[in-house]
Design a protein around this motif. Sequence first.
Motif, PDB file in Angstrom:
ATOM      1  N   VAL A 243      26.705  -2.212  16.000  1.00  0.00           N
ATOM      2  CA  VAL A 243      26.228  -3.356  15.504  1.00  0.00           C
ATOM      3  C   VAL A 243      26.974  -3.691  14.412  1.00  0.00           C
ATOM      4  O   VAL A 243      27.253  -5.105  14.128  1.00  0.00           O
ATOM      5  CB  VAL A 243      24.586  -3.628  15.439  1.00  0.00           C
ATOM      6  N   GLU A 244      26.838  -2.790  13.248  1.00  0.00           N
ATOM      7  CA  GLU A 244      27.589  -3.096  11.807  1.00  0.00           C
ATOM      8  C   GLU A 244      28.708  -3.590  12.057  1.00  0.00           C
ATOM      9  O   GLU A 244      29.343  -4.149  11.141  1.00  0.00           O
ATOM     10  CB  GLU A 244      26.858  -2.113  11.166  1.00  0.00           C
ATOM     11  N   LEU A 245      29.441  -2.584  12.544  1.00  0.00           N
ATOM     12  CA  LEU A 245      31.039  -2.918  13.025  1.00  0.00           C
ATOM     13  C   LEU A 245      31.469  -4.410  13.472  1.00  0.00           C
ATOM     14  O   LEU A 245      32.194  -5.024  12.797  1.00  0.00           O
ATOM     15  CB  LEU A 245      31.511  -1.952  13.778  1.00  0.00           C
ATOM     16  N   VAL A 246      30.746  -4.720  14.403  1.00  0.00           N
ATOM     17  CA  VAL A 246      31.015  -6.094  15.015  1.00  0.00           C
ATOM     18  C   VAL A 246      30.427  -7.307  13.800  1.00  0.00           C
ATOM     19  O   VAL A 246      31.187  -8.369  13.552  1.00  0.00           O
ATOM     20  CB  VAL A 246      30.132  -6.343  16.217  1.00  0.00           C
ATOM     21  N   ARG A 247      29.442  -6.891  13.227  1.00  0.00           N
ATOM     22  CA  ARG A 247      28.915  -7.852  12.161  1.00  0.00           C
ATOM     23  C   ARG A 247      30.108  -7.945  11.304  1.00  0.00           C
ATOM     24  O   ARG A 247      30.265  -9.034  10.648  1.00  0.00           O
ATOM     25  CB  ARG A 247      27.770  -7.432  11.696  1.00  0.00           C
ATOM     26  N   GLU A 248      30.555  -6.907  10.658  1.00  0.00           N
ATOM     27  CA  GLU A 248      31.734  -6.775   9.658  1.00  0.00           C
ATOM     28  C   GLU A 248      32.763  -7.798  10.202  1.00  0.00           C
ATOM     29  O   GLU A 248      33.525  -8.446   9.458  1.00  0.00           O
ATOM     30  CB  GLU A 248      32.050  -5.514   9.256  1.00  0.00           C
ATOM     31  N   GLN A 249      33.115  -7.527  11.302  1.00  0.00           N
ATOM     32  CA  GLN A 249      34.409  -8.134  12.077  1.00  0.00           C
ATOM     33  C   GLN A 249      34.066  -9.682  11.923  1.00  0.00           C
ATOM     34  O   GLN A 249      34.823 -10.402  11.453  1.00  0.00           O
ATOM     35  CB  GLN A 249      34.752  -7.775  13.658  1.00  0.00           C
ATOM     36  N   GLU A 250      32.936  -9.897  12.271  1.00  0.00           N
ATOM     37  CA  GLU A 250      32.485 -11.529  12.602  1.00  0.00           C
ATOM     38  C   GLU A 250      32.544 -12.202  10.915  1.00  0.00           C
ATOM     39  O   GLU A 250      32.693 -13.458  11.018  1.00  0.00           O
ATOM     40  CB  GLU A 250      31.239 -11.576  13.185  1.00  0.00           C
ATOM     41  N   HIS A 251      32.394 -11.421   9.999  1.00  0.00           N
ATOM     42  CA  HIS A 251      31.962 -11.964   8.575  1.00  0.00           C
ATOM     43  C   HIS A 251      33.115 -11.677   7.741  1.00  0.00           C
ATOM     44  O   HIS A 251      33.002 -11.757   6.516  1.00  0.00           O
ATOM     45  CB  HIS A 251      30.755 -11.496   8.077  1.00  0.00           C
ATOM     46  N   SER A 252      34.333 -10.978   8.239  1.00  0.00           N
ATOM     47  CA  SER A 252      35.434 -10.693   7.520  1.00  0.00           C
ATOM     48  C   SER A 252      35.972 -11.986   6.898  1.00  0.00           C
ATOM     49  O   SER A 252      35.907 -13.048   7.453  1.00  0.00           O
ATOM     50  CB  SER A 252      36.481  -9.820   8.523  1.00  0.00           C
ATOM     51  N   PRO A 253      36.882 -11.952   5.629  1.00  0.00           N
ATOM     52  CA  PRO A 253      37.313 -13.231   5.200  1.00  0.00           C
ATOM     53  C   PRO A 253      38.312 -13.624   6.265  1.00  0.00           C
ATOM     54  O   PRO A 253      38.195 -14.960   6.408  1.00  0.00           O
ATOM     55  CB  PRO A 253      38.120 -12.468   3.903  1.00  0.00           C
ATOM     56  N   MET A 254      39.095 -13.006   7.113  1.00  0.00           N
ATOM     57  CA  MET A 254      40.144 -13.434   7.807  1.00  0.00           C
ATOM     58  C   MET A 254      39.191 -14.347   9.092  1.00  0.00           C
ATOM     59  O   MET A 254      40.038 -15.432   9.537  1.00  0.00           O
ATOM     60  CB  MET A 254      40.915 -12.391   8.475  1.00  0.00           C
TER      61      MET A 254
END
Length: 387
Positions: A243-254
């Motif tokens: 869950v946290e991995l996906v959340r980080e992907q979705e909120h990454s600067p890119m």
Amino acid sequence: MSKDMVVILTALNLEYQAVRAKLASPQGHLHERGTRFEVGTVLGTSCRVALGLTNKGNHSAAVIAERAIQEFSPAAVLFVGVAGALWDTARLGDVVVATHVYAYHGGTSEDDGLKARPRVWEAAHGISQLGSHLARVNDWADETPVRGRAPQVRFGAIAAGEVVQNSKISAQARWIRQHYNDALAIEMEAAGVAQAGHLNGAPVAIIRGISDRADGTKSSAKDRSWQPRAAANAAAFATRLAVELVREQEHSPMSQAGRALASDGRTAGVTNMAHNSTVGIMAGVVKESSVHVQGGPGAAGPADLVAELDDLRRHLTFHHAEGALDDDTHREALAELETARRAARENNSESSRKATMALKRLRGLVAEVPELVARLRPLVVAAGDLS
């Protein structure tokens, strides 16, 4: 890459069921070669998980992991299950997350004995950092602590071999103690999954619940009682990590920049913050200290990507001539490059997937040549944008 998708693989049905219990509405997904997955979302979240069963052994795990990466292009691959503890460093029910994986059966037999020649894969830095953070927060366990003690997360090496280790005094146990005494746990699949992730450029995490001590007590009543608890603990930590991995992907600067670009269709600006240095970037317009990247559909078409791939071939040949790539690696790298080139010329959604996966495999092959890895990063992104 599917930024909202994580692949979770297990070797045993008991482990599979522990993960499946964490998913909402899992639906069957059949690979063209007959491998079955189930795709669902982690309960209460939008994180998608593709769940698969590899069966025992590094070879089987490697094949299914490769197949899952090809099929889903996930943000990460998590291998989840139970393992035996080594040297009493982890307690029953604890979770061990691999910082690196040893394929401990590698060696050479000589007149004066067996010499270790292990292969080692390190865990992806980002996953290790996130796992350490979740362990510090320590709110991932969702079961009532057994005998008043909550499971702990431990980080260290995991040894992966080809036999069930169930002794502390056998010749095999002494060999492991002599050469791999920093390993916290021992099992039979992590090396295969780590190799598949390495060759495909996919981040991998190995997450194991401790169900026994590899000391002759496997299949005992105690082991049978601890297996489901250990599997449940590993599944709880793994799904929280997903869950946290996906959340980080979705909120990454890119990702944010991409969403902003898609929403208004205008040119996105990238400011050059480097001083007294050279910055290399594929850009449409350069104005003073700002770099403006052309946005919108067709900014980097298949012809552009093919041209970049042709240029990459020249760099592969150079590094091969310099000795940075051996003959076998160079040959495999050229084959993957040609696969990506053919797919890029086709220019459709299926060819986009093929090109992306070929370039990820190529990135794994040249992982020890930083310049080639840096050149491949924008090409993987460009391949994913083909349609």
